[in-house]
Design an enzyme around this catalytic site. Structure first.
Site, PDB file in Angstrom:
ATOM      1  N   GLU A   1       3.062   6.913  -4.179  1.00 31.13           N
ATOM      2  CA  GLU A   1       2.549   5.633  -4.671  1.00 31.13           C
ATOM      3  C   GLU A   1       2.039   4.772  -3.502  1.00 31.13           C
ATOM      4  O   GLU A   1       0.991   4.132  -3.601  1.00 31.13           O
ATOM      5  CB  GLU A   1       3.649   4.912  -5.470  1.00 31.13           C
ATOM      6  CG  GLU A   1       3.308   3.521  -5.954  1.00 31.13           C
ATOM      7  CD  GLU A   1       2.117   3.434  -6.898  1.00 31.13           C
ATOM      8  OE1 GLU A   1       1.583   4.468  -7.331  1.00 31.13           O
ATOM      9  OE2 GLU A   1       1.696   2.304  -7.185  1.00 31.13           O
TER      10      GLU A   1
ATOM     11  N   LYS B   1     -10.083  -0.704 -14.173  1.00 28.16           N
ATOM     12  CA  LYS B   1      -8.665  -0.838 -14.519  1.00 28.16           C
ATOM     13  C   LYS B   1      -8.256   0.119 -15.624  1.00 28.16           C
ATOM     14  O   LYS B   1      -7.173   0.671 -15.618  1.00 28.16           O
ATOM     15  CB  LYS B   1      -8.416  -2.285 -14.944  1.00 28.16           C
ATOM     16  CG  LYS B   1      -6.988  -2.571 -15.343  1.00 28.16           C
ATOM     17  CD  LYS B   1      -6.168  -2.922 -14.146  1.00 28.16           C
ATOM     18  CE  LYS B   1      -4.714  -3.143 -14.450  1.00 28.16           C
ATOM     19  NZ  LYS B   1      -3.865  -2.698 -13.350  1.00 28.16           N
TER      20      LYS B   1
ATOM     21  N   CYS C   1     -15.526  -0.503 -18.562  1.00 22.77           N
ATOM     22  CA  CYS C   1     -16.508  -1.343 -19.253  1.00 22.77           C
ATOM     23  C   CYS C   1     -15.789  -2.407 -20.076  1.00 22.77           C
ATOM     24  O   CYS C   1     -14.837  -2.117 -20.792  1.00 22.77           O
ATOM     25  CB  CYS C   1     -17.445  -0.578 -20.156  1.00 22.77           C
ATOM     26  SG  CYS C   1     -18.470   0.604 -19.316  1.00 22.77           S
TER      27      CYS C   1
ATOM     28  N   LYS D   1      -1.846   3.486  -3.217  1.00 22.72           N
ATOM     29  CA  LYS D   1      -2.213   2.072  -3.063  1.00 22.72           C
ATOM     30  C   LYS D   1      -3.139   1.895  -1.858  1.00 22.72           C
ATOM     31  O   LYS D   1      -4.112   1.159  -1.911  1.00 22.72           O
ATOM     32  CB  LYS D   1      -0.972   1.181  -2.879  1.00 22.72           C
ATOM     33  CG  LYS D   1      -0.127   0.964  -4.102  1.00 22.72           C
ATOM     34  CD  LYS D   1      -0.683  -0.059  -5.080  1.00 22.72           C
ATOM     35  CE  LYS D   1      -1.339   0.565  -6.255  1.00 22.72           C
ATOM     36  NZ  LYS D   1      -0.573   1.107  -7.317  1.00 22.72           N
TER      37      LYS D   1
ATOM     38  N   ARG E   1     -12.453  -4.479 -15.658  1.00 22.81           N
ATOM     39  CA  ARG E   1     -12.669  -3.207 -16.359  1.00 22.81           C
ATOM     40  C   ARG E   1     -13.847  -2.421 -15.794  1.00 22.81           C
ATOM     41  O   ARG E   1     -14.023  -1.236 -16.108  1.00 22.81           O
ATOM     42  CB  ARG E   1     -12.899  -3.450 -17.852  1.00 22.81           C
ATOM     43  CG  ARG E   1     -11.742  -4.103 -18.550  1.00 22.81           C
ATOM     44  CD  ARG E   1     -12.050  -4.285 -20.006  1.00 22.81           C
ATOM     45  NE  ARG E   1     -12.109  -3.022 -20.699  1.00 22.81           N
ATOM     46  CZ  ARG E   1     -11.061  -2.407 -21.244  1.00 22.81           C
ATOM     47  NH1 ARG E   1      -9.876  -2.968 -21.185  1.00 22.81           N
ATOM     48  NH2 ARG E   1     -11.209  -1.270 -21.853  1.00 22.81           N
TER      49      ARG E   1
ATOM     50  N   TRP F   1     -18.798  -0.037 -15.973  1.00 24.19           N
ATOM     51  CA  TRP F   1     -18.342   0.974 -15.015  1.00 24.19           C
ATOM     52  C   TRP F   1     -19.189   2.203 -15.335  1.00 24.19           C
ATOM     53  O   TRP F   1     -19.057   2.803 -16.406  1.00 24.19           O
ATOM     54  CB  TRP F   1     -16.859   1.260 -15.216  1.00 24.19           C
ATOM     55  CG  TRP F   1     -16.296   2.183 -14.170  1.00 24.19           C
ATOM     56  CD1 TRP F   1     -15.820   1.833 -12.943  1.00 24.19           C
ATOM     57  CD2 TRP F   1     -16.144   3.600 -14.263  1.00 24.19           C
ATOM     58  NE1 TRP F   1     -15.388   2.957 -12.273  1.00 24.19           N
ATOM     59  CE2 TRP F   1     -15.579   4.056 -13.058  1.00 24.19           C
ATOM     60  CE3 TRP F   1     -16.448   4.545 -15.254  1.00 24.19           C
ATOM     61  CZ2 TRP F   1     -15.300   5.401 -12.810  1.00 24.19           C
ATOM     62  CZ3 TRP F   1     -16.180   5.883 -15.001  1.00 24.19           C
ATOM     63  CH2 TRP F   1     -15.606   6.296 -13.790  1.00 24.19           C
TER      64      TRP F   1
ATOM     65  N   GLU G   1      -6.691   3.430  -2.535  1.00 24.08           N
ATOM     66  CA  GLU G   1      -7.559   2.710  -3.465  1.00 24.08           C
ATOM     67  C   GLU G   1      -7.949   1.324  -2.966  1.00 24.08           C
ATOM     68  O   GLU G   1      -9.010   0.825  -3.313  1.00 24.08           O
ATOM     69  CB  GLU G   1      -6.943   2.634  -4.866  1.00 24.08           C
ATOM     70  CG  GLU G   1      -5.702   1.807  -5.014  1.00 24.08           C
ATOM     71  CD  GLU G   1      -5.221   1.758  -6.473  1.00 24.08           C
ATOM     72  OE1 GLU G   1      -4.015   1.727  -6.669  1.00 24.08           O
ATOM     73  OE2 GLU G   1      -6.046   1.753  -7.391  1.00 24.08           O
TER      74      GLU G   1
ATOM     75  N   ASN H   1     -18.875   1.022 -24.579  1.00 26.29           N
ATOM     76  CA  ASN H   1     -17.863   1.524 -23.649  1.00 26.29           C
ATOM     77  C   ASN H   1     -17.515   2.927 -24.120  1.00 26.29           C
ATOM     78  O   ASN H   1     -17.243   3.121 -25.304  1.00 26.29           O
ATOM     79  CB  ASN H   1     -16.630   0.609 -23.715  1.00 26.29           C
ATOM     80  CG  ASN H   1     -15.453   1.149 -22.926  1.00 26.29           C
ATOM     81  OD1 ASN H   1     -15.634   1.915 -21.980  1.00 26.29           O
ATOM     82  ND2 ASN H   1     -14.258   0.757 -23.307  1.00 26.29           N
ATOM     83  N   GLY H   2     -17.537   3.901 -23.230  1.00 25.87           N
ATOM     84  CA  GLY H   2     -17.198   5.269 -23.625  1.00 25.87           C
ATOM     85  C   GLY H   2     -18.317   6.227 -23.274  1.00 25.87           C
ATOM     86  O   GLY H   2     -19.185   5.915 -22.448  1.00 25.87           O
TER      87      GLY H   2
ATOM     88  N   HIS I   1       6.059  22.783   6.553  1.00 28.11           N
ATOM     89  CA  HIS I   1       5.277  23.853   5.904  1.00 28.11           C
ATOM     90  C   HIS I   1       3.779  23.584   6.017  1.00 28.11           C
ATOM     91  O   HIS I   1       2.993  24.179   5.285  1.00 28.11           O
ATOM     92  CB  HIS I   1       5.707  23.988   4.444  1.00 28.11           C
ATOM     93  CG  HIS I   1       7.165  24.293   4.312  1.00 28.11           C
ATOM     94  ND1 HIS I   1       7.679  25.544   4.588  1.00 28.11           N
ATOM     95  CD2 HIS I   1       8.219  23.514   4.010  1.00 28.11           C
ATOM     96  CE1 HIS I   1       9.002  25.512   4.421  1.00 28.11           C
ATOM     97  NE2 HIS I   1       9.353  24.294   4.076  1.00 28.11           N
TER      98      HIS I   1
END
Ligand code: F6R
Length: 616
Positions: free
Chosen positions: A485, A611, A2, A489, A27, A75, A492, A101-102, A508
């Site tokens: 990583e 983000k 947010c 990437k 955000r 968000w 996402e 936000n929160g 395994h």
């Protein structure tokens, strides 16, 4: 998570707020909304979807112009991304507007209480209760800042709140607990935002708000108090050391492309000022006394996502260079398993944003147990460094694309510096050894530049794989976190099934996933230095190739041993084994970005993500 903007001043407040929201859209981008105080009243508009939907709505149905406005890009947490759940939320008479936000954890009880008193709430959000509570409090005290303090004392959870009231047309009030909010100090105008990027085009002077503080913004002044009404005694203005152009795309199609290209400079900037003329490390910012660092008997790294991968790599360097046991742990898991910590534990919290709630909670837990916390962070003045014993800032500049790239490389540089510094202080590394690694680090920027100049075949390969469903990634030693990583990437950005494995784990279980033509990216360690590692991974490549995999091999230039087994060979410059992630990660960033583009995905704003993750 947010984005929030507030403005009061001489410009058209709505224009300022919309421009700020554009910069904060990274955000959250589920919905957006604004409220303006004008002509003695309050007007608002909100729309599900990206900011562009709201802008279209405002073009079709313009709001009046006024000097005071607030805005929000969301968000979603409580309630889906609908028009009704978008912020701002208003009270029943439509005099108060609030953005948030929160998460307000006790919202259900508050909502029931408000309903009993006859309030009609129309959304599924936790935020709406705040508008109604503010309305009630304002009716009795007639002062929005005081109403905000009264309401905040009743709220549980994490929140940044920004509100306006039609009866106070020149005032914006904000409050924060465990969630970011920064004041931009202008001349005859003032700003509030989740991130300085929202107002950097207008002012570079900012005030960090502390925990549990309320701020009242007028054109000509800013007043900060605690939730209890006591004037704040820790108000500190700082100068933001980057300008508006740093937060622009600068001719690139996406922020991510720009940020990938900025990596050589980001790496060099992160080393700047930390190496003296003789080539020794001088980390003056690490305000933890050497005597304390000498006593450290365990290092624990906490972080999330990409920053966690940086921490996994750091573990290899810290243990190798300092011989101190080091664990790297997902911040979201850390405090719940009752970790063993004491005064001799050094906790390193890695975070680009400095606001990730899981990491913040982990470091608070560590400090409560007596451990010292060193933050590695990219955002000046954010909560994580403020709450740590010391901070080593990465100097990547603003990272806007949701997928982290340049922040990751600079986190790695900072981790290497911390590891070397510990080695230097504790005498496990001789001065010339430290200087040797520092010399290797100082050429990495140029080596990343070299990698970037040779990426066209990687882009071409990515485009050719756009219709695949799965890509696997393998690595050993520090190449293993690089594989993780690379997979993150791709997940996402390209929304593909992508998994990273330690190559030794292959037999395994994961080898069952290999079938004809499955692309497998293999990160190969240098054949120099750790030849055992290299030989083992060459065998792994042969094993998967024998089962039909299409191998994409990232290897050191001149590594002829892998060539016969690579369907696609991506060469990177030679580095010491421990530093290889700094060059080996770059092709994986380019690969994911190009694959996402080829699949028609939004590179800078992947679906469902934000983000800065300011909720647990
Ligand atoms: C992935 C990504 C995230 C972040 C994670 C931690 O590309 O960006 O996984 O790394 O959310 O964020 P910070 O570093 O801000 O704590």
């Amino acid at each position: 998570m947010c984005g929030i903007v507030g403005y009061v001043g001489g410009q058209c407040a709505l224009d300022v707020v919309l421009a700020g929201l554009r910069r904060l859209e990274y955000r959250g981008y589920d919905s957006a909304g604004v409220a303006v105080l004008a002509d003695g009243g309050l007007a608002s508009a909100k729309k599900a979807g990206k900011l562009a939907n709201l802008e279209k709505e405002l073009a079709d149905r313009p709001l009046p112009s006024g000097p005071t406005a607030i805005g929000h890009t969301r968000w979603a947490t409580h309630g889906g991304p609908t028009d009704a759940n978008a912020h701002p939320h208003l009270d029943n008479p439509g005099r108060v507007a609030v953005v948030h936000n929160g998460i307000i954890e006790n919202f259900a009880a508050l909502r029931a209480e408000l309903a009993e008193r006859g309030h009609a709430l129309g959304s599924e959000t936790d935020t709406e209760v705040v508008a109604h509570l503010l309305s009630e409090a304002f009716s009795s005290c007639g002062d929005l800042a005081e109403a905000m303090r009264q309401v905040c004392r009743r709220l549980q959870g994490a929140f940044t709140l920004v509100a306006v009231h039609a009866d106070e047309p020149d005032v914006v009030v904000g409050a924060r607990r465990n969630s970011p909010l920064v004041v931009g100090v202008g001349d005859g105008e003032n700003f509030l935002a989740s991130d300085v990027a929202a107002f950097i085009a207008h002012t570079r002077e900012a005030i960090e708000l502390g925990q549990d503080q309320v701020v009242e913004l007028r054109r000509d002044g800013v007043t900060v108090t605690g939730f209890d009404g006591a004037p704040a005694d820790d108000v500190r203005t700082y100068h933001v050391d980057w300008d508006a152009s740093a937060a622009e795309k600068g001719g690139y199609d996406y922020f991510m492309l720009k940020e990938i290209a900025e990596q050589p400079k980001a790496v060099a900037d992160t080393l700047l000022g930390r190496i003296d003329a003789a080539g020794s490390l001088t980390l003056d910012e690490v305000r933890i006394p050497d005597s304390v660092l000498r006593e450290v008997d365990k290092v624990v790294i906490v972080a999330c996502g990409t920053a966690y991968h940086a921490g996994l790599i750091a573990k290899y360097a810290i243990e190798h260079w300092t011989r101190i046991p080091c664990e790297t742990e997902l911040a979201s898991e850390f405090r719940y398993r009752d970790p063993i910590l004491d005064q001799r534990t050094l906790v390193v919290a890695i975070s680009q944003s400095g606001e990730t709630m899981d990491t913040l909670m982990a470091l608070r837990h560590a400090r409560e147990q007596g451990a010292k916390v060193l933050a590695i962070c990219n955002t000046n003045g954010s909560t994580i460094p403020r709450e740590s014993d010391a901070v080593l800032y990465t100097h990547a500049g603003p990272e806007v694309a949701v997928a982290s790239t340049k922040a990751f490389l600079t986190q790695l540089v900072a981790c290497y510096l911390v590891a070397l510094y510990l080695g230097q202080v504790r005498g496990t590394k001789w001065g010339d050894e430290v200087r040797g690694v520092v010399r290797e680090l100082s050429v990495i920027g140029a080596q990343v530049e070299e990698v970037l100049a040779t990426m066209e075949p990687v882009r071409e390969l990515a485009r050719s794989l756009a219709d695949k469903n799965t890509v696997l990634f393998l690595g050993r030693h520090v190449g293993y976190p690089v594989a993780l990583e690379g997979a993150l990437k791709l997940k996402e950005l390209a929304y593909m099934h992508a998994e990273g494995f330690a190559a030794g784990e292959l037999k395994h279980g994961p080898i069952a996933l290999i079938e004809k033509d499955v692309p497998v990216v293999v990160v190969v360690p240098s054949p120099r230095g750790r030849s055992v590692l290299h030989d083992k991974i060459v065998s792994n490549i042969q094993e998967i190739r024998a089962r039909g995999a299409r191998t994409i091999v990232i290897a050191e230039r001149g590594d002829e041993a892998v060539r016969p087994y690579a369907d696609h060979l991506v060469e990177v410059p030679a580095t010491p084994v421990l530093l290889q992630p700094l060059v080996a990660t770059v092709p994986l960033q380019v690969f994911a970005c190009e694959l996402a583009t080829a699949r028609g995905n939004e590179v800078d704003q992947p679906r469902n993500l934000a983000k800065s993750v300011t909720v647990e």
